[in-house]
Write a protein that holds these residues in place. Structure first.
Motif, mmCIF file in Angstrom:
data_model
loop_
_atom_site.group_PDB
_atom_site.id
_atom_site.type_symbol
_atom_site.label_atom_id
_atom_site.label_comp_id
_atom_site.label_asym_id
_atom_site.label_seq_id
_atom_site.Cartn_x
_atom_site.Cartn_y
_atom_site.Cartn_z
ATOM 1 N N LEU A 182 0.820 -1.208 0.000
ATOM 2 C CA LEU A 182 0.000 0.000 0.000
ATOM 3 C C LEU A 182 0.858 1.264 0.000
ATOM 4 O O LEU A 182 0.432 2.301 -0.525
ATOM 5 C CB LEU A 182 -0.920 0.002 1.224
ATOM 6 C CG LEU A 182 -2.033 -1.057 1.206
ATOM 7 C CD1 LEU A 182 -2.834 -1.015 2.501
ATOM 8 C CD2 LEU A 182 -2.962 -0.850 0.012
ATOM 9 N N ALA A 185 1.600 1.762 -3.558
ATOM 10 C CA ALA A 185 0.373 2.180 -4.245
ATOM 11 C C ALA A 185 0.038 3.636 -3.916
ATOM 12 O O ALA A 185 -0.437 4.382 -4.788
ATOM 13 C CB ALA A 185 -0.781 1.270 -3.850
ATOM 14 N N LYS A 186 0.287 4.039 -2.678
ATOM 15 C CA LYS A 186 0.002 5.426 -2.310
ATOM 16 C C LYS A 186 0.909 6.385 -3.073
ATOM 17 O O LYS A 186 0.454 7.453 -3.532
ATOM 18 C CB LYS A 186 0.207 5.622 -0.810
ATOM 19 C CG LYS A 186 -0.057 7.057 -0.356
ATOM 20 C CD LYS A 186 0.300 7.266 1.101
ATOM 21 C CE LYS A 186 0.129 8.735 1.483
ATOM 22 N NZ LYS A 186 0.546 9.009 2.876
ATOM 23 N N TYR A 217 -6.644 8.305 -4.373
ATOM 24 C CA TYR A 217 -5.515 8.650 -3.498
ATOM 25 C C TYR A 217 -5.978 8.731 -2.037
ATOM 26 O O TYR A 217 -5.289 8.258 -1.124
ATOM 27 C CB TYR A 217 -4.902 9.969 -3.955
ATOM 28 C CG TYR A 217 -3.858 10.515 -3.012
ATOM 29 C CD1 TYR A 217 -2.673 9.822 -2.775
ATOM 30 C CD2 TYR A 217 -4.061 11.728 -2.345
ATOM 31 C CE1 TYR A 217 -1.717 10.321 -1.904
ATOM 32 C CE2 TYR A 217 -3.104 12.227 -1.465
ATOM 33 C CZ TYR A 217 -1.936 11.515 -1.252
ATOM 34 O OH TYR A 217 -0.988 12.001 -0.390
ATOM 35 N N ILE A 220 -6.578 5.168 -0.702
ATOM 36 C CA ILE A 220 -5.315 4.469 -0.457
ATOM 37 C C ILE A 220 -4.648 5.002 0.820
ATOM 38 O O ILE A 220 -4.091 4.241 1.622
ATOM 39 C CB ILE A 220 -4.368 4.627 -1.665
ATOM 40 C CG1 ILE A 220 -4.858 3.784 -2.829
ATOM 41 C CG2 ILE A 220 -2.945 4.231 -1.289
ATOM 42 C CD1 ILE A 220 -4.767 2.305 -2.597
ATOM 43 N N ASP A 223 -6.498 3.562 3.718
ATOM 44 C CA ASP A 223 -6.235 2.133 3.789
ATOM 45 C C ASP A 223 -4.840 1.857 4.342
ATOM 46 O O ASP A 223 -4.634 0.935 5.139
ATOM 47 C CB ASP A 223 -6.367 1.529 2.391
ATOM 48 C CG ASP A 223 -6.932 0.122 2.424
ATOM 49 O OD1 ASP A 223 -7.234 -0.358 3.524
ATOM 50 O OD2 ASP A 223 -7.070 -0.487 1.353
ATOM 51 N N ARG A 421 -5.931 -0.058 -9.937
ATOM 52 C CA ARG A 421 -6.807 -0.492 -8.849
ATOM 53 C C ARG A 421 -6.983 -2.014 -8.884
ATOM 54 O O ARG A 421 -6.900 -2.693 -7.849
ATOM 55 C CB ARG A 421 -8.167 0.185 -8.958
ATOM 56 C CG ARG A 421 -8.194 1.651 -8.611
ATOM 57 C CD ARG A 421 -9.641 2.134 -8.555
ATOM 58 N NE ARG A 421 -9.731 3.526 -8.213
ATOM 59 C CZ ARG A 421 -9.837 4.513 -9.095
ATOM 60 N NH1 ARG A 421 -9.825 4.237 -10.396
ATOM 61 N NH2 ARG A 421 -9.923 5.779 -8.701
ATOM 62 N N LEU A 424 -3.825 -3.808 -7.832
ATOM 63 C CA LEU A 424 -3.630 -3.706 -6.388
ATOM 64 C C LEU A 424 -4.514 -4.707 -5.651
ATOM 65 O O LEU A 424 -4.075 -5.372 -4.708
ATOM 66 C CB LEU A 424 -3.935 -2.289 -5.924
ATOM 67 C CG LEU A 424 -3.842 -2.035 -4.406
ATOM 68 C CD1 LEU A 424 -2.428 -2.295 -3.906
ATOM 69 C CD2 LEU A 424 -4.278 -0.611 -4.078
ATOM 70 N N HIS A 475 -11.850 -1.000 -4.158
ATOM 71 C CA HIS A 475 -10.721 -1.902 -4.301
ATOM 72 C C HIS A 475 -11.198 -3.344 -4.385
ATOM 73 O O HIS A 475 -10.400 -4.235 -4.312
ATOM 74 C CB HIS A 475 -9.754 -1.760 -3.112
ATOM 75 C CG HIS A 475 -9.243 -0.375 -2.972
ATOM 76 N ND1 HIS A 475 -8.832 0.388 -4.052
ATOM 77 C CD2 HIS A 475 -9.086 0.424 -1.880
ATOM 78 C CE1 HIS A 475 -8.418 1.578 -3.625
ATOM 79 N NE2 HIS A 475 -8.575 1.608 -2.303
#
Length: 475
Positions: A182, A185-186, A217, A220, A223, A421, A424, A475
């Protein structure tokens, strides 16, 4: 000649002492060590001195100096967890009960002196429990069975802690891997959100698409915060099980779960293995043996519950008469007028039948738990293997193709982010699948050897559900 009256009692007590138990050098830990070595291949230690504590502490320091694998974490816990040490103290206390129950009852010595009118009388008695001495071998054998049960209960507590540590280690490593995923991903979502903002300022992207990138954004970010909190909590739970505090809290664990084995274990006779190795089933069998011996003892003594023999030595001193001395014995026993022992026999018999029914139930449950654990193990292996061999390679191909099309302006940013997405989500599902397999692997070992929780066996997903961060929308 003055002690002839008490000689039979002392002789009988001396003969009983010949078969008495004594304290073992290791307080019964030999059985615990043997079971633990055979089941999980780990060492145990019962710390009872400063030197032993220093040895254990040095071993724990050596293990913590390296990256803590699941096996190393289990070994640290078995050496350092104070709750487990308390369970070993219970075993030592059980040995004291065993030794105490194997000793003959102590005789009672009494002296009385009565005087008046210039005369005095002195009476001495030594009272011994003859029934207690007669039933000592049977009671000692029952106590021995109880001590053997206590040894296996300590071994069961050891296996239970090992299983808990392994599950917690898997959950902590999986949480770390999710945090790393993550975090990447961020960073990607942040760059895309900034690009979308610039395109919106130049009129190259409408407000709807900008909002989509911004909300991705934002989701994420939330999360990732949940995943970090989950990772911290998982690490703390592992630290508690390892018995670590203060300066040892900086221990390191891997950032990724181990790879899947090339092929799963084959267990064609899983039920036989479980019935033959489960420690809790062995404890239940020992309970049946102990109760059967207790029932025999109860039936043998149903009519007599108290039989005392007293050796008596009485002397009288009267200045006006010659000295007078008497020797003899006194026997005391209960007369079974109202209770002929039927109540105690009935209670013992029903307790034995109850234990038999519970043993049968446990045997049935053990077989079922073993079958279910193996099915879950194979299922989670197949799912994790499917992600590793099929889903993730295909996702990689799709990502590469989408990036090529984006570079040649065949797709827009929104299509690229939609694919991000989805990729991920697949990566997170793959981590979860490997985590579930490792948990199922631990549960399979527990189903064969014992050491699970008292309740029903849980599936890997339910075990890890409390450790899962809340998933962001979309997600």
């Amino acid at each position: 000649m003055r002690h002839l009256a008490i000689v039979p009692i002392l002789l009988l007590a001396s003969s009983a002492l010949a078969g008495c138990a004594s304290f073992s050098p290791d307080s019964g830990m030999g059985v615990v060590s043997e079971v633990t070595e055979q089941a999980i291949g780990k060492d145990v230690a019962f710390v009872r001195s400063v030197d032993e504590a220093a040895t254990v502490d040095a071993a724990v320091k050596r293990l913590l100096a390296r990256n803590l694998t699941a096996d190393a974490a289990v070994q640290v816990a078995l050496l350092n967890n104070k709750g487990l040490q308390a369970a070993y103290n219970e075993l030592a206390l059980a040995e004291t009960d065993y030794v105490a129950d194997s000793l003959p009852p102590n005789p009672t010595f009494s002296v009385s002196r009565i005087s008046g009118n210039g005369a005095s009388e002195v009476e001495r008695q030594v009272v011994g429990d003859i029934l207690g001495l007669a039933t000592l071998p049977a009671r000692s054998e029952i106590a021995r069975e109880r001590f053997r049960q206590a040894q296996l209960k300590a071994a069961l507590a050891t296996l239970r802690l090992a299983a808990e540590v392994r599950r917690s280690h898997v959950a902590a490593v999986a949480a770390n891997e999710t945090v790393a995923l993550l975090t990447d991903a961020k960073a990607t979502a942040e760059s895309t959100a900034q690009l979308a903002k610039k395109l919106g300022e130049t009129g190259g992207m409408n407000k709807l698409d900008q909002a989509r990138e911004q909300v991705f954004y934002a989701e994420i970010t939330a999360d990732l915060a949940s995943a970090r909190q989950n990772a911290a909590s998982s690490r703390e739970r592992l630290a508690r099980l390892l018995g670590l505090w203060d300066g040892d809290l900086g221990f390191r664990i891997p950032g990724k779960l181990p790879l899947l084995p090339k092929r799963p274990l084959e267990q064609p006779s899983i039920e036989i293995a479980a019935v033959g190795h489960r420690v809790d089933l062995q404890i239940a069998r020992m309970e049946i043996v102990a109760l059967a011996k207790a029932l025999d003892l109860t039936e043998a003594t149903r009519f007599v519950t108290l039989l005392d023999v007293a050796g008596i030595d009485k002397r009288t001193h009267d200045p006006e008469a010659p000295p007078f001395r008497e020797r003899g014995f006194d026997v005391q026993f209960q007369i079974p007028i109202f209770d002929g022992g039927e109540v105690r026999v009935r209670q013992a018999a029903e307790t034995y039948r109850q234990a038999m029914n519970r043993l049968t139930e446990k045997a049935v449950n053990v077989r079922s738990e073993a079958r279910d654990a193996y099915r879950v193990y194979r299922s989670t292996y197949d799912i994790a293997r499917h992600y590793q061999r099929e889903v993730l390679p295909l996702r990689q191909i799709i990502t590469e193709e989408m990036q090529l099309r984006f570079s040649s302006m065949q797709v827009d940013v929104f299509a690229l982010l939609t694919e991000a997405r989805q990729r991920l989500a697949s990566l997170r599902a793959a981590i979860d699948a490997r985590r579930d397999f490792l948990l199922a692997q631990s549960e399979l070992q527990t189903a064969i050897n014992g050491g699970g929780s008292a309740g029903a066996a849980s599936t890997p997903s339910s075990i890890a559900s409390a450790a899962q961060p809340a998933a962001g929308g979309g997600h």
